[in-house]
Write a protein that holds these residues in place. Structure first.
Motif, mmCIF file in Angstrom:
data_model
loop_
_atom_site.group_PDB
_atom_site.id
_atom_site.type_symbol
_atom_site.label_atom_id
_atom_site.label_comp_id
_atom_site.label_asym_id
_atom_site.label_seq_id
_atom_site.Cartn_x
_atom_site.Cartn_y
_atom_site.Cartn_z
ATOM 1 N N PRO A 1 20.426 40.926 -17.505
ATOM 2 C CA PRO A 1 20.368 39.537 -18.282
ATOM 3 C C PRO A 1 20.817 38.320 -17.045
ATOM 4 O O PRO A 1 20.516 37.223 -17.209
ATOM 5 C CB PRO A 1 21.401 39.441 -19.404
ATOM 6 C CG PRO A 1 22.237 40.525 -18.918
ATOM 7 C CD PRO A 1 21.367 41.755 -18.315
ATOM 8 N N ASN A 2 21.671 38.607 -15.923
ATOM 9 C CA ASN A 2 22.226 37.911 -14.910
ATOM 10 C C ASN A 2 21.095 37.401 -14.159
ATOM 11 O O ASN A 2 21.344 36.540 -13.134
ATOM 12 C CB ASN A 2 23.443 38.323 -14.404
ATOM 13 C CG ASN A 2 23.128 39.772 -13.685
ATOM 14 O OD1 ASN A 2 21.950 40.121 -13.840
ATOM 15 N ND2 ASN A 2 24.159 40.189 -12.932
ATOM 16 N N LYS A 3 19.831 38.020 -14.224
ATOM 17 C CA LYS A 3 18.594 37.555 -13.231
ATOM 18 C C LYS A 3 17.970 36.473 -13.883
ATOM 19 O O LYS A 3 16.878 36.006 -13.288
ATOM 20 C CB LYS A 3 17.895 38.734 -13.038
ATOM 21 C CG LYS A 3 18.462 39.974 -12.348
ATOM 22 C CD LYS A 3 18.640 39.663 -10.834
ATOM 23 C CE LYS A 3 17.480 39.738 -10.222
ATOM 24 N NZ LYS A 3 17.616 39.682 -8.789
ATOM 25 N N GLU B 1 22.115 31.422 -25.282
ATOM 26 C CA GLU B 1 23.087 32.306 -25.580
ATOM 27 C C GLU B 1 22.313 33.578 -26.427
ATOM 28 O O GLU B 1 22.392 34.659 -26.160
ATOM 29 C CB GLU B 1 24.354 31.810 -26.551
ATOM 30 C CG GLU B 1 25.305 30.851 -25.690
ATOM 31 C CD GLU B 1 26.322 30.618 -26.869
ATOM 32 O OE1 GLU B 1 25.901 30.753 -28.101
ATOM 33 O OE2 GLU B 1 27.258 29.861 -26.140
ATOM 34 N N GLU B 2 21.174 32.977 -27.161
ATOM 35 C CA GLU B 2 20.362 33.967 -28.128
ATOM 36 C C GLU B 2 19.636 34.708 -27.130
ATOM 37 O O GLU B 2 19.243 35.820 -27.381
ATOM 38 C CB GLU B 2 19.542 33.142 -29.072
ATOM 39 C CG GLU B 2 20.124 32.418 -30.151
ATOM 40 C CD GLU B 2 19.535 31.605 -30.922
ATOM 41 O OE1 GLU B 2 18.228 31.649 -30.760
ATOM 42 O OE2 GLU B 2 19.972 30.759 -31.930
ATOM 43 N N GLU B 3 19.082 34.080 -25.916
ATOM 44 C CA GLU B 3 18.196 34.571 -25.311
ATOM 45 C C GLU B 3 18.955 35.692 -24.473
ATOM 46 O O GLU B 3 18.406 36.949 -23.723
ATOM 47 C CB GLU B 3 17.240 33.792 -24.245
ATOM 48 C CG GLU B 3 16.493 33.000 -25.156
ATOM 49 C CD GLU B 3 15.182 32.151 -24.289
ATOM 50 O OE1 GLU B 3 15.787 32.057 -22.901
ATOM 51 O OE2 GLU B 3 14.497 31.726 -24.859
ATOM 52 N N SER B 4 20.112 35.290 -23.751
ATOM 53 C CA SER B 4 20.785 36.287 -22.994
ATOM 54 C C SER B 4 21.427 37.433 -23.936
ATOM 55 O O SER B 4 21.740 38.537 -23.232
ATOM 56 C CB SER B 4 22.119 35.491 -22.488
ATOM 57 O OG SER B 4 22.930 34.946 -23.606
ATOM 58 N N ALA B 5 21.309 37.252 -25.240
ATOM 59 C CA ALA B 5 21.769 38.570 -26.076
ATOM 60 C C ALA B 5 20.972 39.667 -25.706
ATOM 61 O O ALA B 5 21.314 40.799 -25.985
ATOM 62 C CB ALA B 5 22.020 38.075 -27.426
ATOM 63 N N SER B 6 19.780 39.133 -25.592
ATOM 64 C CA SER B 6 18.654 40.329 -25.319
ATOM 65 C C SER B 6 18.788 40.777 -23.902
ATOM 66 O O SER B 6 18.765 40.034 -23.011
ATOM 67 C CB SER B 6 17.385 39.889 -25.739
ATOM 68 O OG SER B 6 16.771 38.782 -25.027
ATOM 69 N N SER B 7 18.652 42.173 -23.601
ATOM 70 C CA SER B 7 18.872 42.441 -22.362
ATOM 71 C C SER B 7 17.694 42.391 -21.360
ATOM 72 O O SER B 7 17.752 42.579 -20.313
ATOM 73 C CB SER B 7 19.539 44.027 -22.376
ATOM 74 O OG SER B 7 18.709 44.821 -23.051
ATOM 75 N N THR B 8 16.606 42.292 -22.335
ATOM 76 C CA THR B 8 15.243 42.322 -21.445
ATOM 77 C C THR B 8 14.680 41.138 -21.740
ATOM 78 O O THR B 8 14.402 40.518 -22.864
ATOM 79 C CB THR B 8 14.454 43.586 -21.755
ATOM 80 O OG1 THR B 8 15.409 44.697 -21.631
ATOM 81 C CG2 THR B 8 13.079 43.686 -20.999
ATOM 82 N N PHE B 9 13.817 40.665 -20.709
ATOM 83 C CA PHE B 9 12.881 39.461 -20.851
ATOM 84 C C PHE B 9 11.679 39.583 -19.813
ATOM 85 O O PHE B 9 11.797 40.143 -18.717
ATOM 86 C CB PHE B 9 13.664 38.152 -20.605
ATOM 87 C CG PHE B 9 14.033 37.951 -19.157
ATOM 88 C CD1 PHE B 9 13.351 37.159 -18.526
ATOM 89 C CD2 PHE B 9 15.391 38.293 -18.594
ATOM 90 C CE1 PHE B 9 13.671 36.791 -17.186
ATOM 91 C CE2 PHE B 9 15.781 37.889 -17.427
ATOM 92 C CZ PHE B 9 15.153 37.247 -16.704
ATOM 93 N N THR B 10 10.747 38.814 -19.969
ATOM 94 C CA THR B 10 9.624 38.879 -19.108
ATOM 95 C C THR B 10 9.272 37.431 -18.192
ATOM 96 O O THR B 10 9.304 36.510 -18.980
ATOM 97 C CB THR B 10 8.185 39.287 -20.014
ATOM 98 O OG1 THR B 10 8.555 40.244 -20.592
ATOM 99 C CG2 THR B 10 7.061 39.379 -19.081
ATOM 100 N N CYS B 11 9.406 37.666 -17.027
ATOM 101 C CA CYS B 11 9.546 36.416 -16.325
ATOM 102 C C CYS B 11 7.915 36.102 -16.405
ATOM 103 O O CYS B 11 6.947 36.809 -16.137
ATOM 104 C CB CYS B 11 9.704 36.775 -14.765
ATOM 105 S SG CYS B 11 9.451 35.460 -13.603
#
Length: 265
Positions: free
Chosen positions: A40-42, A20-30
């Protein structure tokens, strides 16, 4: 005793909180393609086992490569993670053909080491397992899916009346019909000339027209009219050999007895 500081073990609740915390941020690095992902759904989710910043596209390619190598237990690609990917949780994200391939690989790994064969019928190709025991002894088998008979040993349609080493020869309809007839009547083939011989009654040791004597029960060539396929035959053979030895040595025994008696007189 002193107090010992214990680190809390991660459970399903903590994993859910991390998600939930990580999905709150809209951007992440694979961590596989090292590309920023804005949707976030990716983010790929491995059920409640582990959470890592992997995009769905990279994980699909990762699963596909592992399945091409026939790896059934696919581990999480994270360097410090020992969890396995859950096939059911990955099912909504991957193609149906890829999921079916995963199921086939899992089935193959579960049956590894068992005596098995695939139905040679092109419209079937069902997996058949030898449940009778005795690896290598099973020959005629009926596919439970298409109900067609095939040879479990040489993996071809059933060659009635012919041996496995003869199954690759080209035959016409008359040869196939004759093979089925010989199998139905339980005719035995001569081990030398391969002609069929029918035993109506009498001794199990038969003589072919080519001059070879063989056992009608096991089909092997015999010597001295005896076969080792039955214990009774083996016992009779030993009695027969013993009688021959006694008959050969009996004159010498009588001669030795006569000489001994003359020596005493």
């Amino acid at each position: 005793m002193g107090n010992v500081n214990q680190k809390p073990q991660p459970n399903s609740q903590t994993l859910q909180q991390i998600e939930e915390e990580e999905s709150a941020s809209s951007t992440f690095t694979c961590e596989i393609c090292i590309e920023p992902v804005t949707l976030p759904n990716k983010r790929f989710k491995n059920s409640n086992r582990c959470v890592h910043p992997f995009c769905t596209d990279c994980m699909i390619k990762y699963i596909q490569v592992k399945l091409e190598d026939n790896v059934s237990d696919i581990k999480c690609p994270a360097l410090t993670c020992d969890h396995s990917l859950e096939p059911l949780s990955c099912r909504p994200k991957i193609a149906h053909q890829l999921f079916d391939k995963w199921c086939d690989v899992l089935c193959e790994s579960a049956l590894l080491g068992l005596d098995r064969a695939y139905c040679p019928n092109r419209d079937c190709s069902a997996l058949v397992i030898n449940e009778c025991g005795g690896e290598g002894n099973l020959k005629r088998c009926v596919c439970p899916n298409c109900k067609k008979a095939f040879c479990f040993r040489c993996k071809v349609p059933w060659h009635a009346g012919y041996r496995c080493e003869e199954s690759g020869e080209m035959r016409d309809r008359n040869d196939i019909a004759f093979g089925i007839l010989s199998e139905r009547n339980q005719w035995m083939r001569c081990p030398m000339c391969r002609h069929c011989v029918e035993l109506v009654k009498g001794c199990a040791i038969v003589k072919c027209r080519c001059g070879i004597e063989f056992c009608y029960k096991c089909g092997k060539k015999v010597d001295h009219h005896w076969c080792n396929c039955r214990r009774s035959s083996t016992f009779c053979m030993w009695i027969f050999h013993l009688c021959i030895v006694i008959l050969v040595l009996w004159p010498f025994f009588l001669l030795f007895t006569a000489i001994t008696r003359k020596g005493h007189h």
